[in-house]
Scaffold this motif. Structure first.
Motif, mmCIF file in Angstrom:
data_model
loop_
_atom_site.group_PDB
_atom_site.id
_atom_site.type_symbol
_atom_site.label_atom_id
_atom_site.label_comp_id
_atom_site.label_asym_id
_atom_site.label_seq_id
_atom_site.Cartn_x
_atom_site.Cartn_y
_atom_site.Cartn_z
ATOM 1 N N UNK A 64 -10.151 2.889 -3.670
ATOM 2 C CA UNK A 64 -9.193 2.609 -4.820
ATOM 3 C C UNK A 64 -8.032 2.060 -3.933
ATOM 4 N N UNK A 65 -8.092 1.886 -2.440
ATOM 5 C CA UNK A 65 -6.925 1.304 -1.638
ATOM 6 C C UNK A 65 -6.845 -0.198 -1.957
ATOM 7 N N UNK A 66 -7.917 -0.891 -2.359
ATOM 8 C CA UNK A 66 -7.798 -2.119 -2.753
ATOM 9 C C UNK A 66 -7.143 -2.599 -4.426
ATOM 10 N N UNK A 67 -6.898 -1.466 -5.043
ATOM 11 C CA UNK A 67 -6.066 -1.493 -6.088
ATOM 12 C C UNK A 67 -7.039 -2.364 -7.360
ATOM 13 N N UNK A 68 -8.398 -2.352 -7.356
ATOM 14 C CA UNK A 68 -9.237 -2.767 -8.378
ATOM 15 C C UNK A 68 -9.772 -1.900 -9.165
ATOM 16 N N UNK A 69 -9.712 -2.406 -10.687
ATOM 17 C CA UNK A 69 -10.518 -1.555 -11.583
ATOM 18 C C UNK A 69 -11.531 -2.284 -12.341
ATOM 19 N N UNK A 70 -11.939 -1.790 -13.176
ATOM 20 C CA UNK A 70 -13.340 -2.292 -14.148
ATOM 21 C C UNK A 70 -12.835 -3.769 -14.494
ATOM 22 N N UNK A 71 -11.635 -3.898 -14.973
ATOM 23 C CA UNK A 71 -11.433 -5.338 -15.723
ATOM 24 C C UNK A 71 -11.227 -6.249 -14.416
ATOM 25 N N UNK A 72 -11.318 -5.964 -13.280
ATOM 26 C CA UNK A 72 -11.287 -7.342 -12.042
ATOM 27 C C UNK A 72 -12.504 -7.573 -11.828
ATOM 28 N N UNK A 73 -13.773 -6.786 -12.377
ATOM 29 C CA UNK A 73 -15.208 -7.198 -12.183
ATOM 30 C C UNK A 73 -15.539 -8.317 -13.036
ATOM 31 N N UNK A 74 -15.186 -9.543 -12.532
ATOM 32 C CA UNK A 74 -15.189 -10.869 -13.432
ATOM 33 C C UNK A 74 -16.548 -11.861 -12.848
ATOM 34 N N UNK A 75 -16.234 -12.950 -13.082
ATOM 35 C CA UNK A 75 -17.082 -14.012 -12.768
ATOM 36 C C UNK A 75 -17.245 -13.968 -11.333
ATOM 37 N N UNK A 76 -18.663 -14.593 -10.857
ATOM 38 C CA UNK A 76 -18.800 -14.372 -9.504
ATOM 39 C C UNK A 76 -19.623 -15.467 -8.772
ATOM 40 N N UNK A 77 -19.724 -15.642 -7.571
ATOM 41 C CA UNK A 77 -20.535 -16.651 -6.845
ATOM 42 C C UNK A 77 -21.720 -15.807 -6.272
ATOM 43 N N UNK A 78 -22.887 -16.388 -6.561
ATOM 44 C CA UNK A 78 -24.196 -15.984 -6.170
ATOM 45 C C UNK A 78 -24.766 -16.605 -4.799
ATOM 46 N N UNK A 79 -24.190 -16.437 -3.718
ATOM 47 C CA UNK A 79 -24.622 -16.965 -2.364
ATOM 48 C C UNK A 79 -26.036 -16.977 -2.344
ATOM 49 N N UNK A 80 -26.572 -17.973 -1.801
ATOM 50 C CA UNK A 80 -28.278 -18.154 -1.563
ATOM 51 C C UNK A 80 -28.940 -18.006 -2.883
ATOM 52 N N UNK A 81 -28.166 -18.080 -4.119
ATOM 53 C CA UNK A 81 -29.110 -17.977 -5.368
ATOM 54 C C UNK A 81 -29.198 -19.554 -5.887
ATOM 55 N N UNK A 82 -30.489 -19.741 -6.192
ATOM 56 C CA UNK A 82 -30.753 -20.990 -6.882
ATOM 57 C C UNK A 82 -31.058 -20.930 -8.200
ATOM 58 N N UNK A 83 -30.187 -21.559 -9.072
ATOM 59 C CA UNK A 83 -30.042 -21.598 -10.331
ATOM 60 C C UNK A 83 -29.844 -23.195 -10.852
ATOM 61 N N UNK A 84 -31.003 -23.949 -10.640
ATOM 62 C CA UNK A 84 -31.023 -25.085 -11.063
ATOM 63 C C UNK A 84 -30.623 -25.576 -12.659
ATOM 64 N N UNK A 85 -30.104 -26.638 -12.963
ATOM 65 C CA UNK A 85 -29.726 -26.680 -14.283
ATOM 66 C C UNK A 85 -30.701 -27.917 -14.872
ATOM 67 N N UNK A 86 -31.297 -27.546 -15.969
ATOM 68 C CA UNK A 86 -32.377 -28.307 -16.579
ATOM 69 C C UNK A 86 -31.877 -29.648 -17.294
ATOM 70 N N UNK A 87 -32.728 -30.479 -17.522
ATOM 71 C CA UNK A 87 -32.201 -31.847 -18.149
ATOM 72 C C UNK A 87 -31.291 -31.441 -19.481
ATOM 73 N N UNK A 88 -32.084 -30.567 -20.133
ATOM 74 C CA UNK A 88 -31.186 -30.053 -21.276
ATOM 75 C C UNK A 88 -30.009 -29.221 -21.274
ATOM 76 N N UNK A 89 -29.512 -28.960 -20.149
ATOM 77 C CA UNK A 89 -28.538 -28.125 -19.757
ATOM 78 C C UNK A 89 -28.579 -26.831 -19.562
ATOM 79 N N UNK A 90 -30.015 -26.359 -19.291
ATOM 80 C CA UNK A 90 -30.164 -24.828 -19.378
ATOM 81 C C UNK A 90 -30.096 -24.512 -18.003
ATOM 82 N N UNK A 91 -30.126 -23.122 -17.677
ATOM 83 C CA UNK A 91 -29.900 -22.547 -16.644
ATOM 84 C C UNK A 91 -31.358 -21.780 -16.256
#
Ligand SMILES: [Zn+2]
Length: 215
Positions: free
Chosen positions: A136-163
């Motif tokens: 709790x010392x970091x002052x974070x709560x559930x609403x702070x769990x937002x969009x993230x980075x996936x380091x080392x993860x491979x999510x290429x985008x298709x020609x149609x724009x899909x993930x």
């Protein structure tokens, strides 16, 4: 972009191992450099960043992507906050691609993507929730769990724009390094996902190394 680091592991002030499926939370000071080291390869490190002073300011994928005009993260990428402030900069990368579109795994998404029976499986959002509950010392709560980075993860985008979630391009010993441009809280879930190839169906540990500001 593949770039090697000049930093020497022996001179790191912090060297912690994050077990497969575990979380990691720590303050990184402005000027310090952090290396995430993929020890055994093909491991996703789902990561969030917050301003240490004001956790309502946090990493923003949309600001980062807009400013760099590219959806992939690698050397030279400036990781921006939801106030468009540069928080960190990637300064070395021997993997070459990191995702910030795919999001983190959750028990809910596991049921939608895979099977209702997958609901009980351990997921990144659970690890983050445990981290903020135990620290709790970091002052974070559930609403702070937002969009993230996936380091080392491979999510290429298709020609149609899909993930697509593809087999990782990381390998044992590959790393990514970023320099903090402000005091930040780093929150990592070392992803426990077993239903897609982001961890090679075998979650493994990572190392976190930190160096003080270089002279
Ligand atoms: Zn995950």
């Amino acid at each position: 972009m593949l770039t090697e680091s000049k930093l020497v592991a022996d001179q790191a002030v912090i060297c912690d191992t994050v077990d497969a499926g575990d979380y990691y939370i720590k303050i990184i000071k402005a000027g310090q450099t952090v290396r995430l080291l993929d020890l055994e390869g093909n491991q996703a490190a789902d990561t969030l960043f917050y301003s240490a002073e004001d956790p309502t300011e946090r990493y923003s994928a949309s600001d980062t992507i807009r400013e760099q005009g590219n959806v992939y993260l690698t050397t030279g990428s400036v990781l921006r906050s939801n106030q468009n402030t540069p928080m960190l900069k990637i300064v070395a990368d021997t993997c070459g691609r990191h995702d910030t579109l795919g999001g983190a795994c959750a028990t809910e998404s596991n049921t939608v993507r895979y099977d209702l029976e997958k609901r009980c499986m351990h997921a990144c959002r659970d690890s983050w929730m445990l981290a903020i509950a135990e620290h709790p010392e970091f002052g974070l709560d559930k609403r702070d769990i937002a969009h993230n980075i996936n380091f080392f993860m491979n999510v290429p985008i298709t020609q149609e724009g899909g993930l697509t979630f593809e087999d990782g391009i990381s390998a044992p010993g590959k790393y990514v390094e970023f320099e903090a441009l402000m005091d930040v809280v780093i929150l990592i879930s070392n992803c426990p996902q077993l239903n897609n190839p982001c961890n090679g169906y075998n979650p493994t540990p990572i190392d976190v190394l930190v160096w003080d500001q270089q002279a």
